[in-house]
Design a protein around this motif. Structure first.
Motif, short mmCIF file in Angstrom:
data_model
loop_
_atom_site.label_atom_id
_atom_site.label_comp_id
_atom_site.label_asym_id
_atom_site.label_seq_id
_atom_site.Cartn_x
_atom_site.Cartn_y
_atom_site.Cartn_z
N TYR A 210 -9.22 -17.38 47.08
CA TYR A 210 -9.34 -15.82 46.68
C TYR A 210 -8.34 -15.75 45.57
N ILE A 211 -8.72 -14.84 44.66
CA ILE A 211 -8.17 -14.71 43.46
C ILE A 211 -7.76 -12.97 43.58
N PRO A 212 -6.40 -12.48 43.62
CA PRO A 212 -6.09 -11.14 43.90
C PRO A 212 -6.70 -10.37 42.99
N PRO A 213 -7.13 -9.21 43.23
CA PRO A 213 -7.68 -7.90 42.29
C PRO A 213 -6.78 -7.75 41.12
N GLY A 214 -7.23 -7.69 40.16
CA GLY A 214 -6.50 -7.21 38.83
C GLY A 214 -5.89 -8.64 38.18
N TRP A 215 -6.13 -9.79 38.85
CA TRP A 215 -5.65 -10.78 38.29
C TRP A 215 -6.80 -11.95 37.81
N MET A 216 -6.56 -13.03 36.85
CA MET A 216 -7.47 -13.74 36.41
C MET A 216 -6.99 -15.17 36.40
N LEU A 217 -7.92 -16.21 36.30
CA LEU A 217 -7.27 -17.32 36.06
C LEU A 217 -6.76 -17.95 34.64
N ASP A 218 -5.95 -18.66 34.52
CA ASP A 218 -5.22 -19.06 33.44
C ASP A 218 -6.12 -19.95 32.94
N ALA A 219 -6.07 -20.48 31.38
CA ALA A 219 -6.93 -21.50 30.80
C ALA A 219 -6.84 -22.66 31.58
N ASN A 220 -5.55 -23.20 32.02
CA ASN A 220 -5.37 -24.71 32.55
C ASN A 220 -5.63 -24.65 34.06
N ALA A 221 -6.39 -23.84 34.58
CA ALA A 221 -7.02 -23.93 36.07
C ALA A 221 -7.82 -25.10 36.13
N SER A 222 -7.98 -25.50 37.07
CA SER A 222 -8.68 -26.98 37.40
C SER A 222 -9.00 -27.14 39.07
N PHE A 223 -9.95 -27.94 39.22
CA PHE A 223 -10.20 -28.64 40.42
C PHE A 223 -10.14 -30.05 40.52
N GLU A 224 -9.09 -30.83 41.03
CA GLU A 224 -9.18 -32.17 41.08
C GLU A 224 -9.77 -32.49 42.63
N MET A 225 -10.98 -33.40 42.23
CA MET A 225 -11.68 -33.55 43.68
C MET A 225 -11.31 -35.02 43.74
N VAL A 226 -11.10 -35.45 45.02
CA VAL A 226 -11.16 -36.77 45.73
C VAL A 226 -12.06 -36.99 46.44
N TYR A 227 -12.67 -38.14 46.06
CA TYR A 227 -14.07 -38.66 46.84
C TYR A 227 -14.07 -39.91 46.83
N GLY A 228 -15.06 -40.37 47.83
CA GLY A 228 -15.28 -41.72 47.77
C GLY A 228 -16.86 -41.85 48.24
N HIS A 229 -17.40 -43.14 48.04
CA HIS A 229 -18.73 -43.34 48.27
C HIS A 229 -19.30 -44.66 48.57
N SER A 230 -20.68 -44.73 49.21
CA SER A 230 -21.20 -46.05 49.61
C SER A 230 -21.57 -46.89 48.43
N ALA A 231 -21.58 -48.41 48.56
CA ALA A 231 -21.92 -49.04 47.55
C ALA A 231 -23.57 -49.34 47.74
N LEU A 232 -24.16 -48.73 48.78
CA LEU A 232 -25.59 -48.94 49.00
C LEU A 232 -26.47 -47.68 48.25
N LEU A 233 -25.89 -46.89 47.57
CA LEU A 233 -26.72 -45.90 46.84
C LEU A 233 -27.19 -46.59 45.63
N ALA A 234 -28.35 -45.60 45.22
CA ALA A 234 -28.98 -45.95 44.04
C ALA A 234 -28.03 -44.98 42.88
N TYR A 235 -27.07 -45.51 42.05
CA TYR A 235 -26.30 -44.85 41.34
C TYR A 235 -26.85 -44.12 40.25
N GLU A 236 -28.32 -44.70 39.77
CA GLU A 236 -28.66 -43.97 38.43
C GLU A 236 -29.33 -42.71 39.07
N ARG A 237 -29.47 -42.43 40.29
CA ARG A 237 -30.29 -41.40 40.96
C ARG A 237 -29.54 -40.76 41.92
#
Length: 212
Positions: free
Chosen positions: A91-118
Motif C-alpha cells: 500500500y502507498i498512501p494517497p497523495g504520496w509516491m515512491l522515491d527514486a531508490n525504492a526497490s524489492f530485494e527478492m530472496v529465492y532458492g531453486h532446484s538443480a534439476l531445472l533446465a536453466y536456459e528455459r
C-alpha cells in the motif's frame, strides 16, 4: 466546503459521498479534508463543513522496509511445471509516491534439476515487468540467493499495488517423475520491499472549452 454522506438512491446498502462547496476554493478545501482522512462532523453525523485545512505536509507513519512476512505472507513454493504466479499486495498512501531508490530485494532458492536456459523468474508491479532472475548452477548451490530490483515510481499507484512473482519451471530431463518433486523454486518471506515515499507531484490538466 462541505462533505456529506447520503444513502445511495441506487442501492440502499451503500452510501454516496458528496464533496462540494459554495465556491471553487471551498470545494478544494473539502477535497483536501477528505484526502487527509481526518475531519469533524457538524451537528449531523453525516455532514462536515470545512472552513480551513491544515496545509502542513505530514509524513505517513509507515515503515520504509517491509518483508513479505511483515505483510502477512509465508514462504511460497513453485512446483508446477510451466508458468505459475505468486501475488503480493502493498500500500502507498494517497497523495504520496515512491522515491527514486525504492526497490524489492527478492530472496529465492531453486532446484538443480531445472533446465536453466528455459526456466526463470520474472517480477512485475501492477502488470508491468520490472526485473528478472536467471537460474544457474551457482544459484542452485545456495539455499538463498538475493536479487535487488529497482521499483520505478511510474509503475506504482496511490492505494493498493500488486507485486507478482512469475516462475517458469522446465525440468532438465523431461522423463523426471512428478512425484520426485525435483522441480521447485522457493520465494522466502525475508524478501524485502524498500518503499521510501515522497509527496506526489501534482500535474494539473488545463480545462478545455468546446472551442478548443
Amino acid at each position: 466546503g462541505s462533505v456529506q454522506m447520503v444513502v445511495s438512491p441506487w442501492n440502499k446498502s451503500h452510501v454516496v459521498m458528496v464533496v462540494s462547496g459554495n465556491t471553487d476554493e471551498g470545494t478544494v478545501k473539502a477535497g483536501q479534508a477528505v484526502s487527509s482522512g481526518v475531519f469533524r462532523a457538524n451537528k449531523f453525523p453525516n455532514l462536515a463543513l470545512v472552513q480551513n485545512v491544515d496545509a502542513k505536509v505530514i509524513q505517513p507513519a509507515l515503515p520504509t522496509d517491509l518483508t513479505l512476512a511483515d505483510l502477512g505472507y509465508e514462504a511460497y513454493l513453485f512446483e508446477n511445471r510451466g508458468i505459475s504466479t505468486a501475488s503480493y499486495n502493498f500500500y502507498i498512501p494517497p497523495g504520496w509516491m515512491l522515491d527514486a531508490n525504492a526497490s524489492f530485494e527478492m530472496v529465492y532458492g531453486h532446484s538443480a534439476l531445472l533446465a536453466y536456459e528455459r526456466s526463470g523468474i520474472t517480477v512485475l508491479v501492477n502488470g508491468k515487468p520490472v526485473g528478472s532472475a536467471r537460474l544457474s548452477e551457482t544459484t542452485a548451490a545456495n539455499a538463498t540467493n538475493t536479487l535487488s530490483i529497482n521499483l520505478p515510481a511510474s509503475a506504482v499507484i496511490s492505494g493498493t499495488n500488486r507485486l507478482d512473482i512469475r516462475a517458469n519451471l522446465i525440468p532438465h530431463d523431461d522423463c523426471t517423475p512428478p512425484n520426485m518433486r525435483g522441480m521447485w523454486i522457493n520465494i522466502w518471506p525475508e524478501s524485502t520491499l524498500h518503499l521510501p515515499i515522497i509527496k506526489a507531484i501534482a500535474n494539473p490538466v488545463p480545462l478545455l472549452g468546446l472551442a478548443s
